[in-house]
Design a protein around this motif. Structure first.
Motif, short mmCIF file in Angstrom:
data_model
loop_
_atom_site.label_atom_id
_atom_site.label_comp_id
_atom_site.label_asym_id
_atom_site.label_seq_id
_atom_site.Cartn_x
_atom_site.Cartn_y
_atom_site.Cartn_z
N LEU A 1 0.84 -1.20 0.00
CA LEU A 1 0.00 0.00 0.00
C LEU A 1 0.87 1.25 0.00
O LEU A 1 0.57 2.23 -0.70
CB LEU A 1 -0.92 0.00 1.22
CG LEU A 1 -1.79 1.25 1.39
CD1 LEU A 1 -2.70 1.46 0.18
CD2 LEU A 1 -2.61 1.17 2.67
N THR A 2 1.95 1.22 0.77
CA THR A 2 2.88 2.36 0.77
C THR A 2 3.41 2.62 -0.63
O THR A 2 3.45 3.77 -1.10
CB THR A 2 4.05 2.10 1.74
OG1 THR A 2 3.55 1.92 3.06
CG2 THR A 2 5.04 3.25 1.73
N GLU A 3 3.83 1.56 -1.33
CA GLU A 3 4.32 1.71 -2.70
C GLU A 3 3.25 2.29 -3.62
O GLU A 3 3.52 3.17 -4.44
CB GLU A 3 4.78 0.35 -3.23
CG GLU A 3 6.02 -0.19 -2.56
CD GLU A 3 7.27 0.59 -2.91
OE1 GLU A 3 7.51 0.83 -4.10
OE2 GLU A 3 8.00 0.96 -1.97
N ARG A 4 2.02 1.80 -3.48
CA ARG A 4 0.93 2.29 -4.33
C ARG A 4 0.64 3.76 -4.06
O ARG A 4 0.40 4.55 -4.99
CB ARG A 4 -0.31 1.44 -4.11
CG ARG A 4 -1.56 1.94 -4.83
CD ARG A 4 -1.38 2.01 -6.34
NE ARG A 4 -1.24 0.69 -6.94
CZ ARG A 4 -1.17 0.49 -8.26
NH1 ARG A 4 -1.21 1.52 -9.10
NH2 ARG A 4 -1.03 -0.73 -8.74
N LEU A 5 0.66 4.17 -2.79
CA LEU A 5 0.42 5.57 -2.46
C LEU A 5 1.50 6.46 -3.07
O LEU A 5 1.20 7.53 -3.64
CB LEU A 5 0.39 5.76 -0.94
CG LEU A 5 -0.84 5.21 -0.21
CD1 LEU A 5 -0.63 5.28 1.31
CD2 LEU A 5 -2.09 5.98 -0.60
N LEU A 6 2.75 6.03 -2.98
CA LEU A 6 3.85 6.82 -3.56
C LEU A 6 3.70 6.94 -5.08
O LEU A 6 3.97 7.99 -5.67
CB LEU A 6 5.19 6.18 -3.21
CG LEU A 6 5.59 6.18 -1.73
CD1 LEU A 6 6.89 5.42 -1.53
CD2 LEU A 6 5.72 7.59 -1.22
N HIS A 7 3.24 5.85 -5.69
CA HIS A 7 3.05 5.88 -7.14
C HIS A 7 1.86 6.76 -7.52
O HIS A 7 1.93 7.53 -8.51
CB HIS A 7 2.83 4.45 -7.65
CG HIS A 7 2.66 4.37 -9.14
ND1 HIS A 7 1.41 4.38 -9.74
CD2 HIS A 7 3.57 4.28 -10.15
CE1 HIS A 7 1.56 4.29 -11.05
NE2 HIS A 7 2.86 4.22 -11.32
N SER A 8 0.79 6.69 -6.75
CA SER A 8 -0.43 7.42 -7.10
C SER A 8 -0.24 8.93 -7.01
O SER A 8 -0.91 9.68 -7.72
CB SER A 8 -1.59 7.00 -6.19
OG SER A 8 -1.38 7.45 -4.86
N VAL A 9 0.68 9.38 -6.16
CA VAL A 9 0.92 10.83 -6.05
C VAL A 9 2.13 11.28 -6.86
O VAL A 9 2.53 12.44 -6.79
CB VAL A 9 1.10 11.24 -4.56
CG1 VAL A 9 -0.16 10.96 -3.78
CG2 VAL A 9 2.29 10.54 -3.94
N GLY A 10 2.73 10.35 -7.65
CA GLY A 10 3.79 10.72 -8.57
C GLY A 10 5.19 10.77 -8.00
O GLY A 10 6.10 11.28 -8.65
N VAL A 11 5.39 10.21 -6.81
CA VAL A 11 6.73 10.23 -6.22
C VAL A 11 7.62 9.19 -6.87
O VAL A 11 8.82 9.41 -7.07
CB VAL A 11 6.66 10.01 -4.69
CG1 VAL A 11 8.04 9.74 -4.09
CG2 VAL A 11 6.03 11.22 -4.03
N ILE A 12 7.07 8.00 -7.21
CA ILE A 12 7.85 6.97 -7.88
C ILE A 12 7.17 6.61 -9.19
O ILE A 12 5.94 6.67 -9.31
CB ILE A 12 8.02 5.71 -7.01
CG1 ILE A 12 6.65 5.13 -6.60
CG2 ILE A 12 8.84 6.01 -5.77
CD1 ILE A 12 6.76 3.82 -5.81
N ASP A 13 7.97 6.24 -10.18
CA ASP A 13 7.44 5.90 -11.50
C ASP A 13 7.04 4.44 -11.60
O ASP A 13 6.20 4.07 -12.41
CB ASP A 13 8.48 6.22 -12.59
CG ASP A 13 8.78 7.71 -12.66
OD1 ASP A 13 7.85 8.51 -12.41
OD2 ASP A 13 9.93 8.07 -12.94
N GLU A 14 7.70 3.61 -10.81
CA GLU A 14 7.43 2.17 -10.87
C GLU A 14 7.20 1.64 -9.47
O GLU A 14 7.96 1.96 -8.54
CB GLU A 14 8.61 1.45 -11.52
CG GLU A 14 8.37 -0.04 -11.73
CD GLU A 14 9.55 -0.69 -12.45
OE1 GLU A 14 9.61 -1.93 -12.44
OE2 GLU A 14 10.40 0.04 -13.00
N ILE A 15 6.17 0.83 -9.30
CA ILE A 15 5.82 0.29 -7.99
C ILE A 15 6.75 -0.85 -7.63
O ILE A 15 6.93 -1.79 -8.42
CB ILE A 15 4.36 -0.20 -7.97
CG1 ILE A 15 3.42 0.98 -8.19
CG2 ILE A 15 4.04 -0.89 -6.65
CD1 ILE A 15 1.96 0.59 -8.31
N GLY A 16 7.36 -0.76 -6.46
CA GLY A 16 8.22 -1.84 -5.99
C GLY A 16 7.40 -3.04 -5.57
O GLY A 16 6.20 -2.95 -5.30
#
Length: 677
Positions: free
Chosen positions: A19-34
């Motif tokens: 969920l943490t990875e998805r949140l980071l991806h959804s707000v544009g912090v990371i380009d690819e979900i770990g």
């Protein structure tokens, strides 16, 4: 810009790190979900975390949601690391508790929710894995209401449950008004005025109808009540979704932004911060993670910290922003920062003015093991490494046995052994193993006992008079030191030396265990004033020193304990087992063999719930055997409950690590040689 310090909590494997990875991806912090399985997540940085797919150490990552900057803290989910979670809770503004839509409410979920409610931390619930086969909606909501809290408000429904294409239809769920009206008489009155019903009739109707029936209350009014009550931790919105597919994540993000309270604190006020994590940097330097509640901290500031209020100088600061951390010259109230320069900082220390923090309810570690160095492991290097690990986790206690050249560490569970072993190998290059894990017992006095040694009277070789009486105290009282002699009868430093030595000596009683729940009273005192031969300086052979009082006190105290007698108590955990009712026949004999004592057994349809106690040393065996006894359907929840006297079998002895005041000759040989007498 508003700040929100947010914790993500869950039972292990509920999908918290995903969920943490998805949140980071959804707000544009990371380009690819770990991936947790691939070991490529942003917050699980330890090698063992990546190998096991579990979170061991809390990690901080920051991201923006419009005008709110969120510092997200990913916390461990395994019960062995509950202390790591509790330390983080004191710095949070809000939390998201993750529940699996497949497994539902699990043992650690209950523990975490109880803690969140006790501390009144505003909490959203996120039901993850709606795309998995076996996912449930109504069943999970019922379990949450029954096992966590009835004060829940569903924030949407699910279409295509249990399939890869499962999606969430956002909106206040049925029963929202009913739950919110329980805590808001004004909300109830608003509907009464709009509907013409009497107050009593409205309340009765609210208990039996869904939100859609209450046209007298606008959606805006309901949302305002939901926001207020969520921020007061009176109700808990429940979101559904999938961290893997992203379903329901947008609604959760909006909930985090709109329903949870942002940080407060005056940047211009007096400095007040709390350290919740300590790690070592590449050069071995200490790095403290701290939440600022008031004031502003700048590089080169000299600040008081810790119980001793010693002063340290901040040499560097970094703050979290957009998925990483960056160096900064200052950090204001409300933020979380990494701090360099405080060499003696410890977890839990206050920086600046101490604030009235919530009470940590840490159960003591109830297990210990001896660390066995590998054939090529340097013992001194091992000692340094273990000391540094203990600095990072104050609930890990080290015992050094100089005679046997052994180090013991305290534990909450078997997984911690694997973590320590992996950390020593990966970070320090040290190969270690462990002996069998054993429970940590305590000793309590059985009766009262007194003893005294007089100055300048054989067989006392110390220039000090000390008399002590040991009395039992109520369970949970700890150790109390009292005086029955005049405080002015000798220098205060000598009284302090006696009290400090009493507390240290009680760490190992007649059987080697810590002695607790007792009152120690000083009944006799005396000393030799400063003396010297004519025309010579101070002669310590004629004058009492603190070493005399530190030397004689263990002999007096142990003799008083001998006369009082002590009893050894072992730690017991309370347990709660949920299992199919038809497995009781196989389960009960095993519980009896493990010395577990069921107190209540409740049958609920095809299932049953057992509550009782089990010795701490048998918990791991119960965990290991439960799946086979219950067809993999059994669920176990345990926590330290109390200490119980050992009345059968051999009383366990703990090897001593002191100078052994139980053997006067050996003790005097060691101590007098050290003090030069």
């Amino acid at each position: 810009m508003h700040l929100l310090n947010l914790g993500i909590l869950a039972h292990v494997d509920a999908g918290k790190t995903s969920l943490t990875e998805r949140l980071l991806h959804s707000v544009g912090v990371i380009d690819e979900i770990g991936s947790v399985d691939a070991g490529s997540t942003r917050t699980d940085t330890l090698a063992l975390e990546r190998q096991r797919g579990i979170t061991i150490k809390s990690a901080v990552v920051s991201f923006p949601i419009d005008d709110v900057t969120v510092n997200l803290i990913d916390t461990p989910g395994h019960p062995d690391f509950i202390a790591e979670v509790e330390r983080v809770l004191g710095v949070l503004d809000g939390a998201v508790l993750v529940v699996s839509a497949v497994e539902g409410v699990q043992a650690q979920t209950r523990v975490l929710m109880r803690t969140l409610r006790r501390l009144r931390i505003p909490t959203l619930l996120f039901v993850n894995k709606i795309d998995r086969r076996g996912a449930r909606y109504d069943g999970v909501l019922r379990a949450i209401a029954q096992r966590l809290t009835p004060a829940i408000v569903p924030m949407g429904t699910v279409e295509g449950l249990g399939a890869a294409g499962a999606r969430v239809v956002a909106g206040l769920g049925a029963g929202a008004l009913e739950v919110l009206a329980e805590h808001d008489e004004e909300l109830l009155a608003t509907y009464v005025e709009g509907s013409g019903m009497s107050h009593a009739t409205q309340r009765s109707t609210a208990m039996s109808h869904t939100t859609e029936n209450f046209s007298g209350v606008s959606h805006a009014t309901l949302h305002a009540a939901l926001t207020a009550q969520t921020r007061q931790s009176l109700v808990h919105p429940v979101y559904f979704g999938s961290a893997i597919t992203g379903a329901g994540i947008d609604a959760l993000v909006n909930g985090i932004k709109e329903l949870l309270p942002t940080s407060d604190g005056d940047p211009g006020g007096p400095l007040s911060a709390t350290v919740f994590k300590v790690e070592r940097g590449p050069a071995g330097e200490k790095v403290a993670y701290a939440r600022l509640f008031s004031g502003t901290l700048r590089t080169r500031d000299r600040v008081p910290f810790g119980e001793a209020r010693q002063e340290g100088r901040i040499t560097a600061i970094s703050v979290f922003d957009h998925g990483t951390d960056a160096r900064a010259d200052a950090v204001p109230a409300g933020r979380i920062a990494r701090l360099w320069g405080l060499a003696d900082i410890r977890i839990g220390d206050a920086i600046g003015e101490p604030r009235k923090a919530y009470e940590h309810v840490f159960a003591p570690p109830t297990l210990e093991t001896v660390v066995v160095p590998g054939p090529d492991t340097n013992r001194r290097a091992l000692h340094v490494a273990l000391t540094q690990l203990a600095e990072q986790d104050p609930l890990i206690d080290l015992r050094h046995d100089e005679v046997r050249q052994e180090i013991s560490v305290s534990l909450y569970g078997e997984v911690q052994k694997e973590v320590i072993q992996s950390t020593l190998a990966d970070e320090y290059g040290l190969d270690v193993g462990f002996r069998e894990t054993t429970p940590i017992c305590v000793e309590r006095p059985v009766g009262s006992g007194s003893a005294v040694e007089f100055n300048k009277k054989d067989p006392n070789p110390f220039l000090a008079t000390v008399g002590l009486r040991v009395d039992p105290a109520p369970t949970g009282a700890g150790v109390d030191f009292r005086l029955e002699v005049e405080l002015g009868s000798m220098p205060y430093a000598f009284f302090k030396a006696v009290e400090d030595t009493v507390r240290e000596t009680l760490g190992q009683g007649l059987h080697g265990w810590q002695v607790t729940d007792c009152t120690v009273t000083m009944t006799h005192s005396g000393y030799s004033p400063r003396q010297s031969h004519a025309h010579q300086g101070f002669d310590k052979s004629m004058s009492s020193t603190g070493a005399d009082f530190r030397g004689v006190t263990p002999l007096v105290l142990i003799e008083a304990l001998r006369r009082a007698g002590t009893r050894v108590y072992e730690p017991l955990h309370r347990f709660r087992i949920e299992a199919p009712a038809d497995t009781l026949g196989a389960l009960l004999p095993v519980l009896a063999a493990l010395r577990a004592v069921p107190r209540t057994t409740v049958t609920r349809g095809a299932g049953c719930v057992l509550d009782g106690t089990v010795p701490a040393g048998r918990v791991h065996e119960l965990e290991r055997r439960l799946p086979g006894l219950t067809r993999g359907e059994g669920e176990l929840e345990t926590a330290f409950d109390h200490y119980a006297p050992i009345t059968q079998g051999t009383v366990p002895q703990r090897p001593r690590t002191d100078h052994n005041p139980l053997d006067r000759k050996e003790y005097l040989l060691n101590v007098t040689r050290r003090v030069g007498r």
